[in-house]
Design a protein around this motif. Structure first.
Motif, PDB file in Angstrom:
ATOM      1  N   ILE A   1       0.845  -1.199   0.000  1.00 35.94           N
ATOM      2  CA  ILE A   1       0.000   0.000   0.000  1.00 35.94           C
ATOM      3  C   ILE A   1       0.880   1.249   0.000  1.00 35.94           C
ATOM      4  CG2 ILE A   1      -1.688   1.311   1.356  1.00 35.94           C
ATOM      5  CD1 ILE A   1      -2.915  -1.427   2.136  1.00 35.94           C
ATOM      6  N   PHE A   2       1.963   1.221   0.739  1.00 37.67           N
ATOM      7  CA  PHE A   2       2.903   2.349   0.721  1.00 37.67           C
ATOM      8  C   PHE A   2       3.609   2.434  -0.634  1.00 37.67           C
ATOM      9  CE2 PHE A   2       2.008   2.308   5.151  1.00 37.67           C
ATOM     10  CZ  PHE A   2       2.226   3.605   5.574  1.00 37.67           C
ATOM     11  N   ASP A   3       3.908   1.292  -1.232  1.00 32.05           N
ATOM     12  CA  ASP A   3       4.507   1.302  -2.571  1.00 32.05           C
ATOM     13  C   ASP A   3       3.541   1.908  -3.582  1.00 32.05           C
ATOM     14  OD1 ASP A   3       6.795   0.094  -1.548  1.00 32.05           O
ATOM     15  OD2 ASP A   3       6.151  -1.938  -2.092  1.00 32.05           O
ATOM     16  N   GLN A   4       2.261   1.604  -3.421  1.00 37.01           N
ATOM     17  CA  GLN A   4       1.233   2.193  -4.289  1.00 37.01           C
ATOM     18  C   GLN A   4       1.204   3.716  -4.098  1.00 37.01           C
ATOM     19  OE1 GLN A   4      -0.396   0.878  -6.667  1.00 37.01           O
ATOM     20  NE2 GLN A   4      -2.051   2.299  -7.069  1.00 37.01           N
ATOM     21  N   LEU A   5       1.306   4.157  -2.862  1.00 33.48           N
ATOM     22  CA  LEU A   5       1.346   5.598  -2.592  1.00 33.48           C
ATOM     23  C   LEU A   5       2.569   6.239  -3.256  1.00 33.48           C
ATOM     24  CD1 LEU A   5       0.202   8.118  -1.240  1.00 33.48           C
ATOM     25  CD2 LEU A   5       1.430   7.451   0.856  1.00 33.48           C
ATOM     26  N   ILE A   6       3.690   5.563  -3.211  1.00 32.12           N
ATOM     27  CA  ILE A   6       4.898   6.084  -3.868  1.00 32.12           C
ATOM     28  C   ILE A   6       4.637   6.285  -5.356  1.00 32.12           C
ATOM     29  CG2 ILE A   6       7.267   5.488  -4.571  1.00 32.12           C
ATOM     30  CD1 ILE A   6       7.541   4.174  -1.726  1.00 32.12           C
ATOM     31  N   LYS A   7       4.014   5.296  -5.998  1.00 28.35           N
ATOM     32  CA  LYS A   7       3.689   5.426  -7.429  1.00 28.35           C
ATOM     33  C   LYS A   7       2.770   6.616  -7.678  1.00 28.35           C
ATOM     34  CE  LYS A   7       3.996   0.502  -8.383  1.00 28.35           C
ATOM     35  NZ  LYS A   7       3.206  -0.717  -8.627  1.00 28.35           N
ATOM     36  N   ILE A   8       1.798   6.795  -6.800  1.00 29.79           N
ATOM     37  CA  ILE A   8       0.828   7.880  -6.968  1.00 29.79           C
ATOM     38  C   ILE A   8       1.495   9.247  -6.830  1.00 29.79           C
ATOM     39  CG2 ILE A   8      -1.207   8.982  -5.935  1.00 29.79           C
ATOM     40  CD1 ILE A   8      -2.160   6.090  -5.196  1.00 29.79           C
ATOM     41  N   VAL A   9       2.289   9.423  -5.780  1.00 30.91           N
ATOM     42  CA  VAL A   9       2.881  10.750  -5.555  1.00 30.91           C
ATOM     43  C   VAL A   9       3.958  11.090  -6.581  1.00 30.91           C
ATOM     44  CG1 VAL A   9       2.327  10.734  -3.088  1.00 30.91           C
ATOM     45  CG2 VAL A   9       4.623  10.069  -3.828  1.00 30.91           C
ATOM     46  N   GLU A  10       4.476  10.096  -7.268  1.00 33.20           N
ATOM     47  CA  GLU A  10       5.489  10.350  -8.294  1.00 33.20           C
ATOM     48  C   GLU A  10       4.899  10.807  -9.627  1.00 33.20           C
ATOM     49  OE1 GLU A  10       7.737   6.602  -8.107  1.00 33.20           O
ATOM     50  OE2 GLU A  10       9.444   7.799  -7.412  1.00 33.20           O
ATOM     51  N   THR A  11       3.572  10.732  -9.772  1.00 35.53           N
ATOM     52  CA  THR A  11       2.967  11.150 -11.032  1.00 35.53           C
ATOM     53  C   THR A  11       2.942  12.684 -11.125  1.00 35.53           C
ATOM     54  OG1 THR A  11       0.710  11.146 -10.145  1.00 35.53           O
ATOM     55  CG2 THR A  11       1.504   9.090 -11.161  1.00 35.53           C
ATOM     56  N   ASP A  12       2.986  13.177 -12.349  1.00 32.06           N
ATOM     57  CA  ASP A  12       2.990  14.625 -12.577  1.00 32.06           C
ATOM     58  C   ASP A  12       1.680  15.287 -12.174  1.00 32.06           C
ATOM     59  OD1 ASP A  12       5.573  14.599 -13.541  1.00 32.06           O
ATOM     60  OD2 ASP A  12       4.954  14.389 -15.634  1.00 32.06           O
ATOM     61  N   ASP A  13       0.599  14.526 -12.200  1.00 30.76           N
ATOM     62  CA  ASP A  13      -0.698  15.129 -11.900  1.00 30.76           C
ATOM     63  C   ASP A  13      -1.158  14.864 -10.464  1.00 30.76           C
ATOM     64  OD1 ASP A  13      -1.151  12.436 -12.311  1.00 30.76           O
ATOM     65  OD2 ASP A  13      -2.923  12.703 -13.548  1.00 30.76           O
ATOM     66  N   TYR A  14      -0.211  14.627  -9.563  1.00 30.86           N
ATOM     67  CA  TYR A  14      -0.546  14.442  -8.153  1.00 30.86           C
ATOM     68  C   TYR A  14      -0.503  15.796  -7.449  1.00 30.86           C
ATOM     69  CZ  TYR A  14      -0.402  12.895  -3.316  1.00 30.86           C
ATOM     70  OH  TYR A  14      -0.685  12.722  -1.977  1.00 30.86           O
ATOM     71  N   TYR A  15      -1.624  16.180  -6.850  1.00 29.94           N
ATOM     72  CA  TYR A  15      -1.740  17.452  -6.145  1.00 29.94           C
ATOM     73  C   TYR A  15      -2.048  17.245  -4.664  1.00 29.94           C
ATOM     74  CZ  TYR A  15      -1.939  19.486 -10.794  1.00 29.94           C
ATOM     75  OH  TYR A  15      -1.640  19.853 -12.077  1.00 29.94           O
ATOM     76  N   GLY A  16      -1.757  16.079  -4.164  1.00 28.46           N
ATOM     77  CA  GLY A  16      -2.044  15.774  -2.766  1.00 28.46           C
ATOM     78  C   GLY A  16      -3.263  14.893  -2.635  1.00 28.46           C
ATOM     79  N   CYS A  17      -3.526  14.477  -1.428  1.00 23.38           N
ATOM     80  CA  CYS A  17      -4.676  13.623  -1.141  1.00 23.38           C
ATOM     81  C   CYS A  17      -5.966  14.427  -1.314  1.00 23.38           C
ATOM     82  CB  CYS A  17      -4.577  13.092   0.286  1.00 23.38           C
ATOM     83  SG  CYS A  17      -6.053  12.240   0.858  1.00 23.38           S
ATOM     84  N   THR A  18      -6.846  13.944  -2.131  1.00 26.38           N
ATOM     85  CA  THR A  18      -8.126  14.601  -2.364  1.00 26.38           C
ATOM     86  C   THR A  18      -8.826  14.935  -1.053  1.00 26.38           C
ATOM     87  OG1 THR A  18      -8.431  13.481  -4.479  1.00 26.38           O
ATOM     88  CG2 THR A  18     -10.421  14.273  -3.382  1.00 26.38           C
ATOM     89  N   PHE A  19      -8.868  13.987  -0.161  1.00 22.29           N
ATOM     90  CA  PHE A  19      -9.630  14.123   1.085  1.00 22.29           C
ATOM     91  C   PHE A  19      -8.970  15.109   2.046  1.00 22.29           C
ATOM     92  CE2 PHE A  19     -10.080  10.023  -0.881  1.00 22.29           C
ATOM     93  CZ  PHE A  19     -11.440  10.023  -1.152  1.00 22.29           C
TER      94      PHE A  19
END
Length: 183
Positions: free
Chosen positions: A88-106
């Motif tokens: 799950i943390f590895d998945q978060l790493i993939k997410i935050v590394e994307t160019d269109d990541y602006y933080g956690c929606t919630f």
């Protein structure tokens, strides 16, 4: 056919509003911008939603379900509970590394709404509790479900620190801490 068209309009509104809420913030997004960018007429928007907050709620539900599915799918690639949590943390790493990541929606939304907005707050708590529960369920087979709150706190803290610093180290540091907790 008419219901399908209404659903298509509703989906277009949610998709457009969600993109805008995520990129520029809930408060900074106006109804007129949602109407203009979604290409719907004002009457169609108000036939589908009574308010901007109602659009936000539908968006939060949609994103919450997608987030839950994504995290569960990442965890289920492994059989070992410790590896599931780390995935799950590895998945978060993939997410935050994307160019269109602006933080956690919630976390973004909760920081913008008034503290007394119980409807939105409860929806965000529901999604966040879903993640806490997932950590507990994954760790139950090895008797470490009592660590779910700590792991959840590290997860959310990593997202906040990542947004503040704009760097990956908060997420990788949280992952390393979780790895040590699970030894």
């Amino acid at each position: 056919m008419r219901k399908e068209r209404k659903n298509a309009i509703r989906d277009r509104i949610i998709d457009t509003a969600g993109r805008l809420f995520y990129k520029q913030g809930y408060v900074n997004t106006g109804i007129n911008q949602i109407i203009e960018e979604s290409g719907v007429v004002k009457s169609s928007l108000y036939a589908s939603f009574r308010s901007k907050e109602e659009i936000l709620m539908e968006y939060l539900i949609t994103v919450g379900e997608a987030t839950d599915e994504s995290m569960l799918a990442a965890a289920m690639k492994h059989k070992d509970p410790k590896k599931q949590v780390l995935a799950i943390f590895d998945q978060l790493i993939k997410i935050v590394e994307t160019d269109d990541y602006y933080g956690c929606t919630f976390l973004n939304v909760i920081s913008e709404i008034p503290k007394d907005n119980q409807v939105v707050t409860e929806q965000i708590k529901k999604q966040k509790n879903s993640l806490r529960s997932l950590f507990a369920r994954l760790l139950e087979p090895i008797g470490k479900e009592d660590l779910a709150n700590e792991i959840y706190t590290l997860f959310d803290g990593a997202m906040i620190a990542n947004k503040v610093h704009g760097e990956l180290w908060p997420v990788t540091s949280a992952r390393k801490t979780v790895e040590r907790l699970l030894q």
